[in-house]
Design a protein around this motif. Sequence first.
Motif, PDB file in Angstrom:
ATOM      1  N   PHE A 185      11.178  36.374   5.445  1.00 52.90           N
ATOM      2  CA  PHE A 185      11.252  36.675   6.868  1.00 52.90           C
ATOM      3  C   PHE A 185      10.411  37.895   7.219  1.00 52.90           C
ATOM      4  O   PHE A 185       9.691  37.908   8.229  1.00 52.90           O
ATOM      5  N   GLN A 186      10.487  38.919   6.380  1.00 54.17           N
ATOM      6  CA  GLN A 186       9.745  40.157   6.638  1.00 54.17           C
ATOM      7  C   GLN A 186       8.247  39.891   6.764  1.00 54.17           C
ATOM      8  O   GLN A 186       7.573  40.391   7.668  1.00 54.17           O
ATOM      9  N   SER A 187       7.726  39.078   5.844  1.00 55.94           N
ATOM     10  CA  SER A 187       6.288  38.879   5.744  1.00 55.94           C
ATOM     11  C   SER A 187       5.687  38.275   7.003  1.00 55.94           C
ATOM     12  O   SER A 187       4.628  38.708   7.465  1.00 55.94           O
ATOM     13  N   VAL A 188       6.345  37.271   7.591  1.00 53.62           N
ATOM     14  CA  VAL A 188       5.720  36.536   8.696  1.00 53.62           C
ATOM     15  C   VAL A 188       6.308  36.868  10.060  1.00 53.62           C
ATOM     16  O   VAL A 188       5.943  36.253  11.067  1.00 53.62           O
ATOM     17  N   ASN A 189       7.200  37.853  10.112  1.00 49.48           N
ATOM     18  CA  ASN A 189       7.784  38.256  11.394  1.00 49.48           C
ATOM     19  C   ASN A 189       7.592  39.736  11.684  1.00 49.48           C
ATOM     20  O   ASN A 189       8.214  40.274  12.603  1.00 49.48           O
ATOM     21  N   ARG A 190       6.704  40.370  10.917  1.00 51.72           N
ATOM     22  CA  ARG A 190       6.439  41.788  11.145  1.00 51.72           C
ATOM     23  C   ARG A 190       5.880  42.013  12.550  1.00 51.72           C
ATOM     24  O   ARG A 190       5.172  41.172  13.099  1.00 51.72           O
ATOM     25  N   GLY A 191       6.242  43.142  13.126  1.00 52.41           N
ATOM     26  CA  GLY A 191       5.675  43.544  14.402  1.00 52.41           C
ATOM     27  C   GLY A 191       6.157  42.768  15.610  1.00 52.41           C
ATOM     28  O   GLY A 191       5.576  42.884  16.690  1.00 52.41           O
ATOM     29  N   LYS A 192       7.234  41.993  15.482  1.00 52.94           N
ATOM     30  CA  LYS A 192       7.760  41.224  16.608  1.00 52.94           C
ATOM     31  C   LYS A 192       9.046  41.862  17.138  1.00 52.94           C
ATOM     32  O   LYS A 192       9.678  42.676  16.464  1.00 52.94           O
ATOM     33  N   LYS A 193       9.436  41.472  18.337  1.00 50.15           N
ATOM     34  CA  LYS A 193      10.731  41.833  18.901  1.00 50.15           C
ATOM     35  C   LYS A 193      11.664  40.635  18.754  1.00 50.15           C
ATOM     36  O   LYS A 193      11.201  39.507  18.627  1.00 50.15           O
ATOM     37  N   SER A 194      12.975  40.870  18.791  1.00 54.69           N
ATOM     38  CA  SER A 194      13.927  39.769  18.636  1.00 54.69           C
ATOM     39  C   SER A 194      15.005  39.821  19.710  1.00 54.69           C
ATOM     40  O   SER A 194      15.573  40.879  19.990  1.00 54.69           O
ATOM     41  N   ILE A 195      15.248  38.643  20.317  1.00 49.12           N
ATOM     42  CA  ILE A 195      16.449  38.456  21.112  1.00 49.12           C
ATOM     43  C   ILE A 195      17.074  37.124  20.705  1.00 49.12           C
ATOM     44  O   ILE A 195      16.383  36.203  20.269  1.00 49.12           O
ATOM     45  N   GLU A 196      18.372  37.037  20.815  1.00 51.24           N
ATOM     46  CA  GLU A 196      19.132  35.850  20.415  1.00 51.24           C
ATOM     47  C   GLU A 196      19.582  35.109  21.672  1.00 51.24           C
ATOM     48  O   GLU A 196      20.278  35.678  22.514  1.00 51.24           O
ATOM     49  N   LEU A 197      19.152  33.860  21.820  1.00 53.62           N
ATOM     50  CA  LEU A 197      19.516  33.066  22.980  1.00 53.62           C
ATOM     51  C   LEU A 197      19.999  31.681  22.566  1.00 53.62           C
ATOM     52  O   LEU A 197      19.495  31.103  21.600  1.00 53.62           O
ATOM     53  N   ASN A 198      20.949  31.171  23.314  1.00 52.37           N
ATOM     54  CA  ASN A 198      21.473  29.825  23.106  1.00 52.37           C
ATOM     55  C   ASN A 198      21.071  28.987  24.320  1.00 52.37           C
ATOM     56  O   ASN A 198      21.588  29.187  25.416  1.00 52.37           O
ATOM     57  N   PHE A 199      20.152  28.062  24.140  1.00 46.10           N
ATOM     58  CA  PHE A 199      19.658  27.276  25.264  1.00 46.10           C
ATOM     59  C   PHE A 199      20.721  26.338  25.843  1.00 46.10           C
ATOM     60  O   PHE A 199      20.553  25.800  26.933  1.00 46.10           O
ATOM     61  N   GLY A 200      21.799  26.168  25.120  1.00 47.23           N
ATOM     62  CA  GLY A 200      22.904  25.379  25.644  1.00 47.23           C
ATOM     63  C   GLY A 200      23.798  26.170  26.588  1.00 47.23           C
ATOM     64  O   GLY A 200      24.684  25.610  27.232  1.00 47.23           O
ATOM     65  N   ASP A 201      23.570  27.462  26.684  1.00 53.29           N
ATOM     66  CA  ASP A 201      24.334  28.343  27.567  1.00 53.29           C
ATOM     67  C   ASP A 201      23.528  28.580  28.840  1.00 53.29           C
ATOM     68  O   ASP A 201      22.351  28.956  28.786  1.00 53.29           O
ATOM     69  N   ASP A 202      24.134  28.364  29.994  1.00 55.04           N
ATOM     70  CA  ASP A 202      23.403  28.437  31.262  1.00 55.04           C
ATOM     71  C   ASP A 202      22.777  29.811  31.486  1.00 55.04           C
ATOM     72  O   ASP A 202      21.628  29.919  31.937  1.00 55.04           O
ATOM     73  N   GLU A 203      23.533  30.884  31.197  1.00 54.64           N
ATOM     74  CA  GLU A 203      22.990  32.226  31.415  1.00 54.64           C
ATOM     75  C   GLU A 203      21.812  32.509  30.497  1.00 54.64           C
ATOM     76  O   GLU A 203      20.796  33.082  30.924  1.00 54.64           O
ATOM     77  N   ASP A 204      21.939  32.110  29.226  1.00 55.81           N
ATOM     78  CA  ASP A 204      20.838  32.318  28.278  1.00 55.81           C
ATOM     79  C   ASP A 204      19.611  31.505  28.690  1.00 55.81           C
ATOM     80  O   ASP A 204      18.466  31.970  28.576  1.00 55.81           O
ATOM     81  N   ARG A 205      19.853  30.296  29.181  1.00 56.67           N
ATOM     82  CA  ARG A 205      18.736  29.465  29.624  1.00 56.67           C
ATOM     83  C   ARG A 205      18.023  30.132  30.796  1.00 56.67           C
ATOM     84  O   ARG A 205      16.786  30.152  30.861  1.00 56.67           O
ATOM     85  N   GLU A 206      18.783  30.681  31.722  1.00 57.93           N
ATOM     86  CA  GLU A 206      18.181  31.375  32.867  1.00 57.93           C
ATOM     87  C   GLU A 206      17.424  32.616  32.426  1.00 57.93           C
ATOM     88  O   GLU A 206      16.358  32.937  32.967  1.00 57.93           O
ATOM     89  N   ASP A 207      17.965  33.327  31.445  1.00 58.69           N
ATOM     90  CA  ASP A 207      17.253  34.489  30.903  1.00 58.69           C
ATOM     91  C   ASP A 207      15.905  34.073  30.325  1.00 58.69           C
ATOM     92  O   ASP A 207      14.884  34.739  30.531  1.00 58.69           O
ATOM     93  N   PHE A 208      15.915  32.966  29.610  1.00 59.16           N
ATOM     94  CA  PHE A 208      14.668  32.484  29.029  1.00 59.16           C
ATOM     95  C   PHE A 208      13.660  32.133  30.109  1.00 59.16           C
ATOM     96  O   PHE A 208      12.482  32.516  30.046  1.00 59.16           O
ATOM     97  N   LEU A 209      14.103  31.437  31.141  1.00 58.67           N
ATOM     98  CA  LEU A 209      13.190  31.037  32.211  1.00 58.67           C
ATOM     99  C   LEU A 209      12.640  32.256  32.954  1.00 58.67           C
ATOM    100  O   LEU A 209      11.491  32.253  33.403  1.00 58.67           O
ATOM    101  N   SER A 210      13.446  33.300  33.045  1.00 63.57           N
ATOM    102  CA  SER A 210      12.939  34.523  33.683  1.00 63.57           C
ATOM    103  C   SER A 210      11.825  35.149  32.856  1.00 63.57           C
ATOM    104  O   SER A 210      10.878  35.729  33.406  1.00 63.57           O
ATOM    105  N   LEU A 211      11.915  35.022  31.536  1.00 65.15           N
ATOM    106  CA  LEU A 211      10.850  35.523  30.665  1.00 65.15           C
ATOM    107  C   LEU A 211       9.608  34.646  30.752  1.00 65.15           C
ATOM    108  O   LEU A 211       8.477  35.138  30.714  1.00 65.15           O
ATOM    109  N   VAL A 212       9.815  33.345  30.882  1.00 64.26           N
ATOM    110  CA  VAL A 212       8.689  32.408  30.992  1.00 64.26           C
ATOM    111  C   VAL A 212       7.833  32.742  32.204  1.00 64.26           C
ATOM    112  O   VAL A 212       6.600  32.656  32.157  1.00 64.26           O
ATOM    113  N   GLU A 213       8.468  33.144  33.293  1.00 62.75           N
ATOM    114  CA  GLU A 213       7.738  33.438  34.535  1.00 62.75           C
ATOM    115  C   GLU A 213       6.686  34.519  34.330  1.00 62.75           C
ATOM    116  O   GLU A 213       5.644  34.525  35.000  1.00 62.75           O
TER     117      GLU A 213
END
Length: 390
Positions: A62-90
Amino acid sequence: MGALSNLRVLDLTQVLAGPYCTMLLADMGADVVKIERPGGDLIRSNPPFVDDPEAEAYGGYFQSVNRGKKSIELNFGDDEDREDFLSLVEEADIVVENYRAGTMEKYDLGYETLTEYNPELIYSSIRGFGDPRTGETHRQGQPSFDLIAQALGGVMEITGQEDGPPTKTGPGVGDLFTAALNCVGILAAVNHREQTGEGQYVDTGMYDSMLSFTERAIYQQSYAGTPPTRQGNSHPTLFPYDAFETDDGYTVIAAFGTNHWEEVCAAMGREDLAEEYPTAADRLENRDALREEMAAWTAELTNDELIDTLEGRVPVAPVQTTEEIFEDPHVHARDMLVPVEQPGADRDVEIAGNPIKMSKTTPKPRGRAPLLDEHREEVLGDEAETTADD
């Protein structure tokens, strides 16, 4: 500032192919937000670890290929998380995912939906068999990993010893080569958008990529009408181009040019061979006998002796272990071993650097891989704080 520091990438990928692609973008300065499913990327818990898997946040994979990234945990089956994702897509420039075909559509988050929120979005997928949008086949929807791609794409059939079984390459080229090609496609799409204002869909399939990777086998089949197969470390059309055993290891010699062949013969004290086999066609036709002559000579020398004899005159190199790579001053001079923090361990670890060098904006690993959901507040801002309060 990296060359891509103006770009934000939403990285929905996991395991190897997708994360390697977005790692390349992160190394080049892109702001890569790794959006992880509940529980995180499947490979967070994969070894190796420095000492204690229970104490360390993730392993070397995981370390090797994910260096320098940020992480957030989202569940696309959850309405609020889905909306959060779409706000980032914009506000995003690029979305990258490596799910099976149809997975994002189950959550109504496919390419067509996301472009309603951001018409200039570049949406990229890495799949085993590509996406129906760019060419529909019966294989789409099937799971695939590196081994599957290497088997189908002809890599295994032409890898290994002549009398041995089909063999996969050591590195996961089905993943890594596909990832690199996908990265090229994304950058081409970015350039197209700069000229036209148009986003687009970028699709790279692992099976397709392995056909491109086996390049030589494809034209051999077409020209000769016979399927190429395994022949160890030798080359089907060049000689000498092979690995030779020495007194203490193996050295590769790539002396197929006539000038190089003459240098090898002189080093062997066998100028007669240069005279008897003056052309590449002569040497190729008599490769078995000539290889025996060379093998008898190299077996009497150590790796260092053989390389000292030929280096500078003939393309030659030892077959190195990773331990020897770590000791090679060339590797350090080229910044190809990069130290990063290993959370939960008492020392830094080293990962492979970026081979792309640029005079103004050289890509480089930009810190360790993220902890799961480490950057929620930074990425989602007020929305993250509201969720936390709830």
